[in-house]
Design a protein around this motif. Structure first.
Motif, mmCIF file in Angstrom:
data_model
loop_
_atom_site.group_PDB
_atom_site.id
_atom_site.type_symbol
_atom_site.label_atom_id
_atom_site.label_comp_id
_atom_site.label_asym_id
_atom_site.label_seq_id
_atom_site.Cartn_x
_atom_site.Cartn_y
_atom_site.Cartn_z
ATOM 1 N N ALA A 106 0.807 -0.950 -0.004
ATOM 2 C CA ALA A 106 -0.056 -0.038 0.138
ATOM 3 C C ALA A 106 0.702 1.340 -0.070
ATOM 4 C CB ALA A 106 -0.988 0.089 1.328
ATOM 5 N N VAL A 107 1.912 1.217 1.020
ATOM 6 C CA VAL A 107 2.718 2.209 0.676
ATOM 7 C C VAL A 107 3.464 2.483 -0.438
ATOM 8 C CG1 VAL A 107 5.013 3.126 1.923
ATOM 9 C CG2 VAL A 107 3.247 2.389 3.471
ATOM 10 N N SER A 108 3.881 1.383 -1.126
ATOM 11 C CA SER A 108 4.435 1.571 -2.291
ATOM 12 C C SER A 108 3.821 2.049 -3.576
ATOM 13 C CB SER A 108 5.130 0.224 -2.727
ATOM 14 O OG SER A 108 6.241 -0.019 -1.858
ATOM 15 N N PHE A 109 2.466 1.855 -3.491
ATOM 16 C CA PHE A 109 1.334 1.983 -4.191
ATOM 17 C C PHE A 109 1.212 3.592 -4.308
ATOM 18 C CE2 PHE A 109 -2.974 3.431 -5.549
ATOM 19 C CZ PHE A 109 -3.030 3.022 -6.945
ATOM 20 N N CYS A 110 1.074 4.178 -2.749
ATOM 21 C CA CYS A 110 1.102 5.740 -2.700
ATOM 22 C C CYS A 110 2.109 6.428 -3.357
ATOM 23 C CB CYS A 110 0.897 5.782 -1.300
ATOM 24 S SG CYS A 110 -0.369 5.374 -0.537
ATOM 25 N N ASN A 111 3.291 5.849 -3.207
ATOM 26 C CA ASN A 111 4.441 6.424 -4.025
ATOM 27 C C ASN A 111 4.412 6.448 -5.471
ATOM 28 O OD1 ASN A 111 5.655 7.294 -1.467
ATOM 29 N ND2 ASN A 111 7.392 5.697 -1.497
ATOM 30 N N LEU A 112 4.048 5.400 -5.792
ATOM 31 C CA LEU A 112 3.973 5.232 -7.409
ATOM 32 C C LEU A 112 2.895 6.252 -7.946
ATOM 33 C CD1 LEU A 112 4.631 3.970 -10.003
ATOM 34 C CD2 LEU A 112 3.037 2.047 -9.367
ATOM 35 N N LEU A 113 1.760 6.164 -7.158
ATOM 36 C CA LEU A 113 0.503 7.041 -7.857
ATOM 37 C C LEU A 113 1.184 8.606 -7.551
ATOM 38 C CD1 LEU A 113 -2.216 7.228 -8.551
ATOM 39 C CD2 LEU A 113 -2.934 7.344 -6.170
ATOM 40 N N SER A 114 1.888 8.902 -6.540
ATOM 41 C CA SER A 114 2.264 10.320 -6.508
ATOM 42 C C SER A 114 3.291 10.627 -7.807
ATOM 43 C CB SER A 114 3.042 10.582 -5.032
ATOM 44 O OG SER A 114 2.048 10.290 -3.961
ATOM 45 N N LYS A 115 4.030 9.918 -8.007
ATOM 46 C CA LYS A 115 4.841 9.790 -9.054
ATOM 47 C C LYS A 115 4.325 10.109 -10.397
ATOM 48 C CE LYS A 115 9.233 7.828 -11.018
ATOM 49 N NZ LYS A 115 10.309 6.860 -10.923
ATOM 50 N N LYS A 116 3.275 9.318 -10.376
ATOM 51 C CA LYS A 116 2.723 9.527 -11.877
ATOM 52 C C LYS A 116 1.885 10.529 -11.854
ATOM 53 C CE LYS A 116 2.126 4.521 -13.160
ATOM 54 N NZ LYS A 116 2.798 4.811 -14.437
ATOM 55 N N GLY A 118 2.844 13.571 -10.624
ATOM 56 C CA GLY A 118 3.995 14.496 -10.785
ATOM 57 C C GLY A 118 3.995 15.134 -9.388
ATOM 58 N N LEU A 119 3.808 14.510 -8.185
ATOM 59 C CA LEU A 119 3.829 14.887 -6.962
ATOM 60 C C LEU A 119 5.062 14.218 -6.105
ATOM 61 C CD1 LEU A 119 0.101 14.395 -6.153
ATOM 62 C CD2 LEU A 119 1.357 16.645 -6.781
ATOM 63 N N GLN A 120 5.350 15.070 -5.049
ATOM 64 C CA GLN A 120 6.441 14.375 -4.390
ATOM 65 C C GLN A 120 6.171 13.218 -3.496
ATOM 66 O OE1 GLN A 120 8.236 17.362 -1.554
ATOM 67 N NE2 GLN A 120 9.796 15.880 -0.913
ATOM 68 N N GLU A 121 6.966 12.199 -3.632
ATOM 69 C CA GLU A 121 6.315 11.119 -2.883
ATOM 70 C C GLU A 121 6.615 11.015 -1.370
ATOM 71 O OE1 GLU A 121 9.344 8.104 -4.109
ATOM 72 O OE2 GLU A 121 8.453 8.089 -6.274
ATOM 73 N N CYS A 122 5.709 10.638 -0.596
ATOM 74 C CA CYS A 122 5.863 10.916 0.819
ATOM 75 C C CYS A 122 6.435 9.739 1.607
ATOM 76 C CB CYS A 122 3.889 10.623 1.401
ATOM 77 S SG CYS A 122 2.967 12.041 0.821
ATOM 78 N N TYR A 123 6.697 8.623 1.180
ATOM 79 C CA TYR A 123 7.501 7.777 1.679
ATOM 80 C C TYR A 123 8.778 7.570 1.233
ATOM 81 C CZ TYR A 123 2.758 6.689 3.305
ATOM 82 O OH TYR A 123 1.660 7.183 4.090
ATOM 83 N N THR A 124 9.942 7.292 2.052
ATOM 84 C CA THR A 124 11.306 6.927 1.896
ATOM 85 C C THR A 124 11.433 5.277 2.239
ATOM 86 O OG1 THR A 124 12.262 7.491 3.818
ATOM 87 C CG2 THR A 124 12.272 9.310 2.144
#
Length: 260
Positions: A106-116, A118-124
Motif C-alpha cells: 500500500a505504501v509503495s502504491f502511494c509513492n507510485l501514484l504520487s510519481k505518476k 507529478g507529486l513528491q512521494e511521501c515515503y522513503t
C-alpha cells in the motif's frame, strides 16, 4: 495543466476539517512478537491496560472510497498512454476494493501514484533494510494516520457507528461472504463511503512498537466481520507484510500541500 489522472483522483478526494480526536485502545503489557501468525495473538492474553490519547487533527483530504481493483491494477501496469485510455470515460473498470494488499504494498502504491501525478512521494523506502520513513513536506498520496481515520469515520457522529449498520456497511450478516463494489451503501456525514465494513483499511501507524514491534494498524471491519467489529473505534493489527482477502486501504493527502 493537470493530468487527466490527477483530475480524476481529485474528484474522489473529500475535504476533512481539522479537529481533535480521542484514540483509546487496550494493550497487553507482555511483549509479544508472533512466530506463527502475522495478524492475531494466539492463546490467552495477558493483563490489559487502557491507553487514551488526544490527537490534534489538521485538515486533510481523504478518498471517499477505498482504492479499487481497477485503479490499483491500472496504476501498477500503466504507461501514460494506457492510463489515459483507462480514464477516457471518467471511470475505472472493476470498482471492488482491492484486497490481498500488504501495508508495504500500500505504501509503495502511494509513492507510485504520487510519481505518476507529478507529486513528491511521501515515503522513503530503504531498499536494504525495508525501513519506511515519512516525509511531512511531501505533497503526494499517503495512508491516513490511525487518528485521522477514526476522526474521519465518525464525521459529525459521536457513537460507535455513523448510521444503522445494515444501511452503511457490508458485513458478515449481509455480505454473502464476498467483497462488494464501493459506494453501494450510505456514506457518512462527510461523504465517505465504506468506512465500516466491506474491507479493513491499513493506516500509517505502528500499533504498539514496544509490544508488537513493526505491526501496523488497520481499521473499519470487513465483509467477513461480525457486527461488533465494524465500528469507528475498532482497531486491529497486522505485520506490514500481512495480506488477506478482506484487507485494503484508502488514500489521503495533506491539505497544506494541495494547491488548486
Amino acid at each position: 495543466m493537470k493530468s487527466q489522472l490527477t483530475v480524476y483522483l481529485n474528484h474522489f478526494m473529500r475535504p476533512i476539517p481539522g479537529g481533535v480526536e480521542t484514540v483509546r485502545d487496550y494493550r497487553d503489557e507482555q511483549k509479544w512478537i508472533s512466530s506463527d501468525s502475522k495478524m492475531s495473538m494466539p492463546g490467552q492474553k495477558g493483563k490489559l491496560t487502557e491507553i487514551e490519547k488526544w490527537v490534534e487533527i489538521k485538515a486533510f483530504l481523504l478518498a471517499k472510497y477505498p482504492v479499487t481493483e481497477g485503479l490499483y491494477e491500472a496504476i501498477l501496469r500503466s504507461t501514460g498512454e494506457s492510463t489515459k485510455s483507462l480514464l477516457k470515460d471518467g471511470e475505472v473498470a472493476n470498482n471492488r476494493p482491492v484486497v490481498n494488499v500488504s501495508w508495504c504494498e500500500a505504501v509503495s502504491f502511494c509513492n507510485l501514484l504520487s510519481k505518476k501525478c507529478g507529486l513528491q512521494e511521501c515515503y522513503t523506502i530503504d531498499k536494504n533494510s525495508g525501513n519506511v520513513g515519512f516525509e511531512p513536506q511531501a505533497n503526494g498520496y499517503r495512508l491516513p494516520t490511525d487518528a485521522e481515520w477514526q476522526y474521519a469515520c465518525k464525521a459529525t457522529s459521536e457513537g460507535y457507528r455513523y448510521g444503522e449498520i445494515t444501511d452503511i456497511a457490508w458485513y458478515e450478516d449481509n455480505s454473502e461472504e464476498r467483497v462488494h463494489e464501493v459506494g453501494k451503501k450510505q456514506p457518512n456525514q462527510w461523504g465517505l463511503y465504506d468506512m465500516l465494513g466491506n474491507v479493513w483499511e491499513w493506516c500509517w501507524d505502528l500499533y504498539d512498537e514496544k509490544t508488537y514491534g513493526e505491526y501496523r494498524v488497520f481499521r473499519g471491519g470487513s465483509w467477513a466481520e461480525e457486527a461488533r467489529g465494524c465500528g469507528a473505534t475498532s482497531r486491529r493489527r497486522g505485520h506490514p507484510t500481512f495480506k488477506i482477502d478482506d484487507l485494503g486501504f484508502r488514500l489521503a493527502r495533506s491539505c497544506e500541500w494541495v494547491r488548486s
